[in-house]
Scaffold this motif. Structure first.
Motif, PDB file in Angstrom:
ATOM      1  N   ASP A 111     -20.065 -23.028  15.187  1.00  0.00           N
ATOM      2  CA  ASP A 111     -21.126 -24.280  13.817  1.00  0.00           C
ATOM      3  C   ASP A 111     -21.789 -25.236  14.344  1.00  0.00           C
ATOM      4  O   ASP A 111     -22.011 -25.848  14.095  1.00  0.00           O
ATOM      5  CB  ASP A 111     -20.029 -24.774  13.394  1.00  0.00           C
ATOM      6  CG  ASP A 111     -18.808 -25.557  14.062  1.00  0.00           C
ATOM      7  OD1 ASP A 111     -19.058 -25.169  15.703  1.00  0.00           O
ATOM      8  OD2 ASP A 111     -18.238 -26.138  13.863  1.00  0.00           O
ATOM      9  N   LYS A 161     -29.224 -33.022  11.690  1.00  0.00           N
ATOM     10  CA  LYS A 161     -29.599 -32.379   9.791  1.00  0.00           C
ATOM     11  C   LYS A 161     -28.177 -31.686   9.066  1.00  0.00           C
ATOM     12  O   LYS A 161     -27.520 -31.139   8.735  1.00  0.00           O
ATOM     13  CB  LYS A 161     -30.255 -32.461   9.023  1.00  0.00           C
ATOM     14  CG  LYS A 161     -31.515 -34.140   8.662  1.00  0.00           C
ATOM     15  CD  LYS A 161     -32.959 -33.842   7.906  1.00  0.00           C
ATOM     16  CE  LYS A 161     -33.657 -34.516   8.129  1.00  0.00           C
ATOM     17  NZ  LYS A 161     -34.215 -34.459   6.804  1.00  0.00           N
ATOM     18  N   HIS A 162     -27.769 -30.573  10.923  1.00  0.00           N
ATOM     19  CA  HIS A 162     -26.897 -30.078  10.496  1.00  0.00           C
ATOM     20  C   HIS A 162     -25.494 -29.311  11.482  1.00  0.00           C
ATOM     21  O   HIS A 162     -25.609 -28.529  11.724  1.00  0.00           O
ATOM     22  CB  HIS A 162     -28.128 -27.967  10.660  1.00  0.00           C
ATOM     23  CG  HIS A 162     -28.991 -28.206  10.386  1.00  0.00           C
ATOM     24  ND1 HIS A 162     -29.489 -27.391   9.242  1.00  0.00           N
ATOM     25  CD2 HIS A 162     -30.745 -28.536  10.792  1.00  0.00           C
ATOM     26  CE1 HIS A 162     -30.730 -26.780   8.409  1.00  0.00           C
ATOM     27  NE2 HIS A 162     -31.507 -28.055   9.491  1.00  0.00           N
ATOM     28  N   ILE A 163     -25.296 -30.751  11.130  1.00  0.00           N
ATOM     29  CA  ILE A 163     -24.145 -30.625  11.646  1.00  0.00           C
ATOM     30  C   ILE A 163     -23.259 -31.280  10.941  1.00  0.00           C
ATOM     31  O   ILE A 163     -24.149 -32.701  10.724  1.00  0.00           O
ATOM     32  CB  ILE A 163     -24.058 -30.617  12.790  1.00  0.00           C
ATOM     33  CG1 ILE A 163     -22.929 -30.864  14.456  1.00  0.00           C
ATOM     34  CG2 ILE A 163     -24.846 -32.355  13.996  1.00  0.00           C
ATOM     35  CD1 ILE A 163     -22.773 -30.579  15.975  1.00  0.00           C
ATOM     36  N   ASN A 164     -21.911 -31.053  11.021  1.00  0.00           N
ATOM     37  CA  ASN A 164     -21.085 -32.039  10.200  1.00  0.00           C
ATOM     38  C   ASN A 164     -20.339 -32.683  11.004  1.00  0.00           C
ATOM     39  O   ASN A 164     -18.993 -32.281  12.411  1.00  0.00           O
ATOM     40  CB  ASN A 164     -19.899 -30.889   9.623  1.00  0.00           C
ATOM     41  CG  ASN A 164     -18.986 -31.547   8.402  1.00  0.00           C
ATOM     42  OD1 ASN A 164     -19.550 -33.377   8.551  1.00  0.00           O
ATOM     43  ND2 ASN A 164     -18.441 -30.918   7.660  1.00  0.00           N
ATOM     44  N   SER A 205     -15.309 -35.486  13.116  1.00  0.00           N
ATOM     45  CA  SER A 205     -15.262 -34.924  14.753  1.00  0.00           C
ATOM     46  C   SER A 205     -14.412 -36.095  15.310  1.00  0.00           C
ATOM     47  O   SER A 205     -15.540 -37.268  15.623  1.00  0.00           O
ATOM     48  CB  SER A 205     -16.863 -34.659  15.160  1.00  0.00           C
ATOM     49  OG  SER A 205     -16.927 -34.868  16.491  1.00  0.00           O
ATOM     50  N   TYR A 248     -21.873 -43.154  16.246  1.00  0.00           N
ATOM     51  CA  TYR A 248     -20.494 -41.781  16.631  1.00  0.00           C
ATOM     52  C   TYR A 248     -19.375 -42.966  16.932  1.00  0.00           C
ATOM     53  O   TYR A 248     -19.759 -43.610  18.013  1.00  0.00           O
ATOM     54  CB  TYR A 248     -21.079 -40.900  16.572  1.00  0.00           C
ATOM     55  CG  TYR A 248     -20.290 -40.269  17.477  1.00  0.00           C
ATOM     56  CD1 TYR A 248     -19.694 -39.064  16.289  1.00  0.00           C
ATOM     57  CD2 TYR A 248     -19.178 -39.313  18.283  1.00  0.00           C
ATOM     58  CE1 TYR A 248     -18.709 -38.241  16.448  1.00  0.00           C
ATOM     59  CE2 TYR A 248     -18.651 -38.367  18.857  1.00  0.00           C
ATOM     60  CZ  TYR A 248     -18.245 -38.236  17.236  1.00  0.00           C
ATOM     61  OH  TYR A 248     -17.155 -37.230  17.886  1.00  0.00           O
ATOM     62  N   ALA A 258     -18.320 -35.720  10.118  1.00  0.00           N
ATOM     63  CA  ALA A 258     -17.090 -35.733   9.160  1.00  0.00           C
ATOM     64  C   ALA A 258     -16.015 -35.102  10.480  1.00  0.00           C
ATOM     65  O   ALA A 258     -15.806 -34.498  10.569  1.00  0.00           O
ATOM     66  CB  ALA A 258     -16.657 -35.410   7.839  1.00  0.00           C
TER      67      ALA A 258
END
Length: 558
Positions: free
Chosen positions: A166, A30-33, A37, A63, A35
């Motif tokens: 990040d 939930k805490h990684i973006n 990638s 993914y 988009a």
């Protein structure tokens, strides 16, 4: 087949249950973006049988980019199993698994590791006693750790340089790090190096088949000191009163209860209390971490406003004596055991006689006490002056002389290791049991020695009235102190048992002893001590009410 029980005992590794692995993986992602990638680098520094990575990859199955997984474990058998499970289920993932110690790799820099987007881990729990002093020194020097180091402390320190700015790390650890004094430096280090996004104290949910009370923490490398405190959730078994007509949420598993709030019923027939708030501490991040709720903080503030002194102001809180050879120095019936009573026997208070306000009527054990005080200086007895004691102790010479730490510290072979202050045994004492669901504090006027399974204190501050210990006993045995403990220290073991140890009890508050409520509390405590049988059953209820009033927490005038 992988022998998990043997592996756990040898390495401190406890394999992650599937439900918990799924919970950690889901919340970590939930805490990684993702988009835009095109590549993810993931690491599990203590991969075990691969359960956490499998849960993570299961959520990432759609993914589109390339996934590269690094895994480390000293258990080759577990590593082979992890490799087979991951390769069979997710053949497109690039696996780089290493049968080596992750910490040694970091310590000696034997491998050039990349920076990672995601870390997920359940590092092993190996305490100071098992690690050995040399290993502790090495880990402390390398990773800036102090005090009693558990191996997972080193893992938490070692992973930070491997994370991208990040990145997100989801780790399962023992919840002890939040509350024990030995972890002060670790808490400060964590707060300095990481932004803590979320913390779950999983309490006594027994998610592992071991005496480990786990916590889950989501971390990112700290970029700014202005970053706000993370969310904090706790879950513990609930045994309090709850209106039967009030609806309780019903869930399948304690992990599912984390998405609810308040009293939650589980299909395992247990009831849990789930609380949500933010992470906080008193003045410094090295102090106990606790859950911040507005109402609880208001309550604490009101207590602080009406606190006249603390237990620490009354006197030093000590643990009892430690003989390191109890079978030699302690007995219930010396005449029956050896046919005679050596000189120097003193009555001994142990947790077996723990009670509220007074000890239970069970017979006391006795201890062969090897020390005395001469002009304020503690000294060891001369065996030549006590022939029966000499005969007895010499029959145990092999056992007692094998205590190398006694020899190394240039002490007599027959000494008790930690005798405490011989003069203090003659004084009135407040004694309390260490581990207990309900507080058990009692006054000792029998001049007993206190054993190492209990803590004790005397009135060291002569400016306080002689009655101050009675007031302390009333406060310590009240339902008020249970609430104070739970909010302030946030530390319970299985089955709602609390730890009544020095670092917590010394902070217990004392109200102004000159108030009417305090004077009544002193008299009630004395009555319950001197003749509890004749006291009405509602006396402790009255004490609970008066303690609340003494801190201005109800409508009774203090």
């Amino acid at each position: 087949m992988l022998d998990k029980r043997h592996s756990q005992k040898r390495t401190g590794a406890y394999f992650t249950p599937r439900l918990l692995a799924d919970f950690v993986a889901k919340n970590t992602l939930k805490h990684i973006n993702l988009a835009g990638s095109k590549q993810l680098k993931i690491i599990d520094p203590a991969i075990g049988d691969g359960e956490l990575i499998l849960s993570l990859l299961g959520i990432l199955k759609n993914y589109a980019g390339q996934i590269e997984v690094y895994g480390f474990d000293i258990n080759g058998q577990a590593l082979d199993l992890a490799c087979a499970r991951i390769a069979n289920t997710f053949p497109g993932v690039h696996l780089r698994l290493f049968n080596t110690d992750f910490l040694d790799t970091c310590f000696h820099k034997t491998m050039n590791l990349p920076l990672f987007d995601i870390l997920i881990a359940n590092p092993p729990y190996v305490r100071t006693q098992t690690l050995g002093q040399e290993k502790i020194k090495q880990l402390g020097a390398k990773f800036g750790l102090k005090g009693q180091i558990d191996i997972y402390h080193a893992f938490l320190a070692a992973i930070q340089p491997l994370l991208k700015p990040d990145a997100i790390a989801g780790v399962i650890i023992s919840n002890r790090f939040m509350t024990t004094k030995s972890c002060n430096a670790l808490r400060k280090t964590l707060m300095e190096q990481y932004a803590i996004k979320q913390l779950w104290d999983l309490g006594d949910t027994k998610l592992f088949g071991a005496a480990v009370l786990p916590a889950v923490m989501l971390l990112t490398p700290r970029i700014s000191t202005a970053e706000t405190a993370g969310f904090f959730t706790s879950i513990y078994e609930y045994k309090g009163n709850h209106p039967e007509n009030e609806q309780k949420d019903v869930v399948a598993h304690p992990v599912d209860a984390l998405n609810h709030s308040g009293v939650v019923k589980c299909k395992n027939q247990k009831t849990y209390l789930v609380r949500h708030g933010t992470l906080t501490f008193d003045k410094d991040s090295s102090e106990v971490w606790r859950l911040h709720e507005p109402e609880s903080e208001k309550w604490l503030a009101k207590v602080n406003k009406h606190t006249w002194a603390t237990f620490k102001d009354i006197g030093k809180i000590r643990v009892g004596v430690k003989t390191t050879a109890d079978s030699v120095f302690i007995n219930s019936d010396w005449k029956k055991a050896i046919g005679y009573e050596p000189e120097l026997l003193l009555p001994l208070t142990t947790h077996h006689v723990a009670g509220r306000f007074r000890r239970t009527p069970l017979p006391l054990k006795s201890i062969l006490y090897t020390h005395y005080t001469d002009n304020g200086v503690r000294k060891v007895i001369d065996l030549e002056q006590f022939p029966l004691t000499k005969i007895y102790l010499q029959t145990h010479y092999k056992t007692l002389s094998s205590r190398t730490y006694i020899h190394n510290s240039r002490r007599k072979w027959y000494e008790i290791w930690v005798p405490q202050d011989p003069d203090a045994w003659q004084r009135t004492k407040l004694i309390f049991k260490d581990i207990s669901e309900k507080p058990l504090f009692w006054i000792d006027t029998e001049k007993t020695v206190v054993n190492g399974d209990c803590y004790w204190m005397t009135r060291d501050n002569d400016t306080f009235s002689e009655d101050i210990l009675w007031l302390a006993a009333a406060v310590a045995n009240s339902t008020f102190i249970e609430k104070f403990y739970d909010i302030k220290f946030h530390n319970k073991l299985y089955s709602n048992r609390r730890r009544f140890i020095t670092q917590y009890v010394e902070q217990f508050p004392i109200p102004d002893p000159s108030t009417r409520c305090a004077r009544e509390l002193i008299e009630l405590a004395k009555s319950l001590h001197h003749d509890p049988i004749k006291q009405p059953k509602n006396q402790e209820t009255k004490i609970n009410q008066l303690v609340l009033a003494a801190f201005n927490l109800n409508d009774i005038e203090p």
